[in-house]
Motif scaffolding. Structure first.
Motif, PDB file in Angstrom:
ATOM      1  N   ILE A  51       0.805  -1.232   0.000  1.00 25.25           N
ATOM      2  CA  ILE A  51       0.000   0.000   0.000  1.00 25.25           C
ATOM      3  C   ILE A  51       0.836   1.280   0.000  1.00 25.25           C
ATOM      4  O   ILE A  51       0.300   2.356  -0.257  1.00 25.25           O
ATOM      5  CB  ILE A  51      -0.992   0.050   1.187  1.00 25.25           C
ATOM      6  N   ALA A  52       2.110   1.212   0.272  1.00 29.60           N
ATOM      7  CA  ALA A  52       2.928   2.426   0.460  1.00 29.60           C
ATOM      8  C   ALA A  52       2.872   3.368  -0.741  1.00 29.60           C
ATOM      9  O   ALA A  52       2.655   4.577  -0.571  1.00 29.60           O
ATOM     10  CB  ALA A  52       4.368   2.048   0.777  1.00 29.60           C
ATOM     11  N   LEU A  53       3.045   2.856  -1.951  1.00 31.80           N
ATOM     12  CA  LEU A  53       3.026   3.721  -3.133  1.00 31.80           C
ATOM     13  C   LEU A  53       1.641   4.324  -3.353  1.00 31.80           C
ATOM     14  O   LEU A  53       1.515   5.516  -3.649  1.00 31.80           O
ATOM     15  CB  LEU A  53       3.483   2.960  -4.378  1.00 31.80           C
ATOM     16  N   LYS A  54       0.600   3.532  -3.183  1.00 33.45           N
ATOM     17  CA  LYS A  54      -0.771   4.037  -3.357  1.00 33.45           C
ATOM     18  C   LYS A  54      -1.084   5.107  -2.314  1.00 33.45           C
ATOM     19  O   LYS A  54      -1.725   6.112  -2.621  1.00 33.45           O
ATOM     20  CB  LYS A  54      -1.778   2.896  -3.272  1.00 33.45           C
ATOM     21  N   VAL A  55      -0.625   4.900  -1.087  1.00 37.01           N
ATOM     22  CA  VAL A  55      -0.821   5.907  -0.040  1.00 37.01           C
ATOM     23  C   VAL A  55      -0.058   7.166  -0.401  1.00 37.01           C
ATOM     24  O   VAL A  55      -0.587   8.279  -0.286  1.00 37.01           O
ATOM     25  CB  VAL A  55      -0.395   5.368   1.349  1.00 37.01           C
ATOM     26  N   LYS A  56       1.179   7.013  -0.851  1.00 34.53           N
ATOM     27  CA  LYS A  56       1.993   8.174  -1.245  1.00 34.53           C
ATOM     28  C   LYS A  56       1.291   8.998  -2.313  1.00 34.53           C
ATOM     29  O   LYS A  56       1.176  10.223  -2.196  1.00 34.53           O
ATOM     30  CB  LYS A  56       3.360   7.720  -1.751  1.00 34.53           C
ATOM     31  N   ILE A  57       0.791   8.357  -3.342  1.00 40.34           N
ATOM     32  CA  ILE A  57       0.129   9.059  -4.449  1.00 40.34           C
ATOM     33  C   ILE A  57      -1.112   9.801  -3.960  1.00 40.34           C
ATOM     34  O   ILE A  57      -1.280  10.992  -4.215  1.00 40.34           O
ATOM     35  CB  ILE A  57      -0.239   8.063  -5.569  1.00 40.34           C
ATOM     36  N   ASN A  58      -1.969   9.101  -3.258  1.00 42.36           N
ATOM     37  CA  ASN A  58      -3.250   9.689  -2.859  1.00 42.36           C
ATOM     38  C   ASN A  58      -3.111  10.689  -1.720  1.00 42.36           C
ATOM     39  O   ASN A  58      -3.720  11.770  -1.758  1.00 42.36           O
ATOM     40  CB  ASN A  58      -4.248   8.584  -2.529  1.00 42.36           C
ATOM     41  N   ALA A  59      -2.302  10.384  -0.715  1.00 46.79           N
ATOM     42  CA  ALA A  59      -2.115  11.315   0.401  1.00 46.79           C
ATOM     43  C   ALA A  59      -1.365  12.569  -0.049  1.00 46.79           C
ATOM     44  O   ALA A  59      -1.692  13.675   0.380  1.00 46.79           O
ATOM     45  CB  ALA A  59      -1.384  10.632   1.555  1.00 46.79           C
ATOM     46  N   SER A  60      -0.369  12.407  -0.922  1.00 40.20           N
ATOM     47  CA  SER A  60       0.367  13.572  -1.433  1.00 40.20           C
ATOM     48  C   SER A  60      -0.573  14.521  -2.157  1.00 40.20           C
ATOM     49  O   SER A  60      -0.586  15.725  -1.893  1.00 40.20           O
ATOM     50  CB  SER A  60       1.479  13.148  -2.399  1.00 40.20           C
ATOM     51  N   ASN A  61      -1.327  13.981  -3.093  1.00 41.23           N
ATOM     52  CA  ASN A  61      -2.229  14.850  -3.850  1.00 41.23           C
ATOM     53  C   ASN A  61      -3.292  15.478  -2.968  1.00 41.23           C
ATOM     54  O   ASN A  61      -3.594  16.664  -3.110  1.00 41.23           O
ATOM     55  CB  ASN A  61      -2.858  14.074  -5.011  1.00 41.23           C
ATOM     56  N   ALA A  62      -3.863  14.715  -2.044  1.00 39.92           N
ATOM     57  CA  ALA A  62      -4.884  15.278  -1.149  1.00 39.92           C
ATOM     58  C   ALA A  62      -4.296  16.404  -0.307  1.00 39.92           C
ATOM     59  O   ALA A  62      -4.890  17.487  -0.196  1.00 39.92           O
ATOM     60  CB  ALA A  62      -5.473  14.185  -0.270  1.00 39.92           C
ATOM     61  N   LEU A  63      -3.125  16.179   0.279  1.00 45.02           N
ATOM     62  CA  LEU A  63      -2.502  17.211   1.104  1.00 45.02           C
ATOM     63  C   LEU A  63      -2.131  18.433   0.267  1.00 45.02           C
ATOM     64  O   LEU A  63      -2.358  19.576   0.681  1.00 45.02           O
ATOM     65  CB  LEU A  63      -1.263  16.663   1.820  1.00 45.02           C
ATOM     66  N   ASN A  64      -1.578  18.201  -0.910  1.00 45.26           N
ATOM     67  CA  ASN A  64      -1.229  19.321  -1.785  1.00 45.26           C
ATOM     68  C   ASN A  64      -2.465  20.154  -2.119  1.00 45.26           C
ATOM     69  O   ASN A  64      -2.426  21.388  -2.094  1.00 45.26           O
ATOM     70  CB  ASN A  64      -0.562  18.821  -3.060  1.00 45.26           C
ATOM     71  N   TYR A  65      -3.563  19.478  -2.427  1.00 42.60           N
ATOM     72  CA  TYR A  65      -4.805  20.209  -2.709  1.00 42.60           C
ATOM     73  C   TYR A  65      -5.266  21.003  -1.486  1.00 42.60           C
ATOM     74  O   TYR A  65      -5.744  22.136  -1.625  1.00 42.60           O
ATOM     75  CB  TYR A  65      -5.924  19.273  -3.167  1.00 42.60           C
ATOM     76  N   GLU A  66      -5.132  20.435  -0.294  1.00 38.30           N
ATOM     77  CA  GLU A  66      -5.525  21.187   0.904  1.00 38.30           C
ATOM     78  C   GLU A  66      -4.726  22.484   1.017  1.00 38.30           C
ATOM     79  O   GLU A  66      -5.302  23.541   1.289  1.00 38.30           O
ATOM     80  CB  GLU A  66      -5.339  20.331   2.157  1.00 38.30           C
ATOM     81  N   TYR A  67      -3.429  22.399   0.810  1.00 38.68           N
ATOM     82  CA  TYR A  67      -2.617  23.620   0.856  1.00 38.68           C
ATOM     83  C   TYR A  67      -3.013  24.575  -0.256  1.00 38.68           C
ATOM     84  O   TYR A  67      -3.110  25.781  -0.036  1.00 38.68           O
ATOM     85  CB  TYR A  67      -1.124  23.290   0.783  1.00 38.68           C
ATOM     86  N   PHE A  68      -3.230  24.066  -1.440  1.00 37.82           N
ATOM     87  CA  PHE A  68      -3.629  24.898  -2.575  1.00 37.82           C
ATOM     88  C   PHE A  68      -4.914  25.657  -2.255  1.00 37.82           C
ATOM     89  O   PHE A  68      -4.970  26.882  -2.381  1.00 37.82           O
ATOM     90  CB  PHE A  68      -3.798  24.020  -3.812  1.00 37.82           C
ATOM     91  N   PHE A  69      -5.950  24.935  -1.812  1.00 32.88           N
ATOM     92  CA  PHE A  69      -7.218  25.596  -1.515  1.00 32.88           C
ATOM     93  C   PHE A  69      -7.092  26.573  -0.351  1.00 32.88           C
ATOM     94  O   PHE A  69      -7.641  27.673  -0.394  1.00 32.88           O
ATOM     95  CB  PHE A  69      -8.319  24.569  -1.203  1.00 32.88           C
ATOM     96  N   ASN A  70      -6.383  26.174   0.702  1.00 29.98           N
ATOM     97  CA  ASN A  70      -6.233  27.047   1.871  1.00 29.98           C
ATOM     98  C   ASN A  70      -5.424  28.294   1.574  1.00 29.98           C
ATOM     99  O   ASN A  70      -5.589  29.305   2.242  1.00 29.98           O
ATOM    100  CB  ASN A  70      -5.598  26.285   3.039  1.00 29.98           C
ATOM    101  N   ASN A  71      -4.544  28.220   0.582  1.00 27.92           N
ATOM    102  CA  ASN A  71      -3.712  29.364   0.235  1.00 27.92           C
ATOM    103  C   ASN A  71      -4.413  30.388  -0.646  1.00 27.92           C
ATOM    104  O   ASN A  71      -3.889  31.477  -0.847  1.00 27.92           O
ATOM    105  CB  ASN A  71      -2.438  28.937  -0.483  1.00 27.92           C
ATOM    106  N   LEU A  72      -5.563  30.051  -1.192  1.00 30.48           N
ATOM    107  CA  LEU A  72      -6.219  30.959  -2.122  1.00 30.48           C
ATOM    108  C   LEU A  72      -6.992  32.057  -1.394  1.00 30.48           C
ATOM    109  O   LEU A  72      -7.616  31.817  -0.373  1.00 30.48           O
ATOM    110  CB  LEU A  72      -7.178  30.196  -3.030  1.00 30.48           C
ATOM    111  N   SER A  73      -6.927  33.238  -1.968  1.00 24.33           N
ATOM    112  CA  SER A  73      -7.691  34.380  -1.468  1.00 24.33           C
ATOM    113  C   SER A  73      -8.556  34.897  -2.605  1.00 24.33           C
ATOM    114  O   SER A  73      -8.135  34.880  -3.768  1.00 24.33           O
ATOM    115  CB  SER A  73      -6.725  35.484  -1.001  1.00 24.33           C
TER     116      SER A  73
END
Length: 177
Positions: A51-73
């Motif tokens: 599961i490590a690679l699948k977790v890396k792919i999905n958790a990375s993208n989810a976290l990146n999106y959280e930062y992206f959305f939270n950073n928008l004004s």
């Protein structure tokens, strides 16, 4: 406008899909039930290989999106305070930072560009493979999704992104533990 509503909605749907996939992957692994995205990404080496690679792919993208959305004004904002000081220290000026950000983003085939902080200084990086600076225990200060399939005018989004960053959030990300 920085980004149109359909592109933003699609990005949000992508975010939800990554979270759904992650929850499905982890459904039989109760030891990760209460782990945050950051916890998952900083402990990939403790996960079963299947599961490590699948977790890396999905958790990375989810976290990146959280930062992206939270950073928008919704309004144009300006860097100030500690984050501006550190940008000036790391890139010699905000204008140089902006030029470097745009240059890397425009020339990248990656889906993400980050302003991140390691133990010493701010730096710019892209996701060369599906990844996130958090995996390397660095902090994300801000990030931009660069997915060519989402945006109708990628160059305009790259050019305008730093004008629509919530720099108060970027400052909080910089100062967080």
């Amino acid at each position: 406008d920085f980004i149109n509503s359909n592109e933003l909605k699609y990005s949000y749907c992508q975010y939800g899909a990554y979270l759904d996939n992650l929850n499905y992957i982890l459904k039989d692994y109760k030891e990760f039930k209460d782990a945050s995205l950051k916890d998952l990404l900083t402990n990939l080496d403790s996960m079963p290989d299947e599961i490590a690679l699948k977790v890396k792919i999905n958790a990375s993208n989810a976290l990146n999106y959280e930062y992206f959305f939270n950073n928008l004004s919704s309004e144009k904002t300006f860097a100030k305070g500690k984050i501006l000081k550190e940008i000036n220290n790391s890139f010699s000026s905000f204008d140089n930072f902006k030029k470097e950000f745009e240059k890397i983003a425009l020339n990248s085939n990656s889906d993400w560009i980050f302003l991140a902080l390691n133990s010493h200084k701010l730096y710019l990086t892209t996701s060369k493979e599906v990844s996130s600076p958090v995996i390397y225990k660095d902090k994300i200060i801000l990030c931009l999704n660069l997915d060519k399939e989402i945006y109708s005018n990628r160059e305009q989004i790259i050019h305008n992104f730093l004008n629509y960053v919530d720099w108060n959030i970027a400052n909080k990300n910089y100062n967080s533990k």
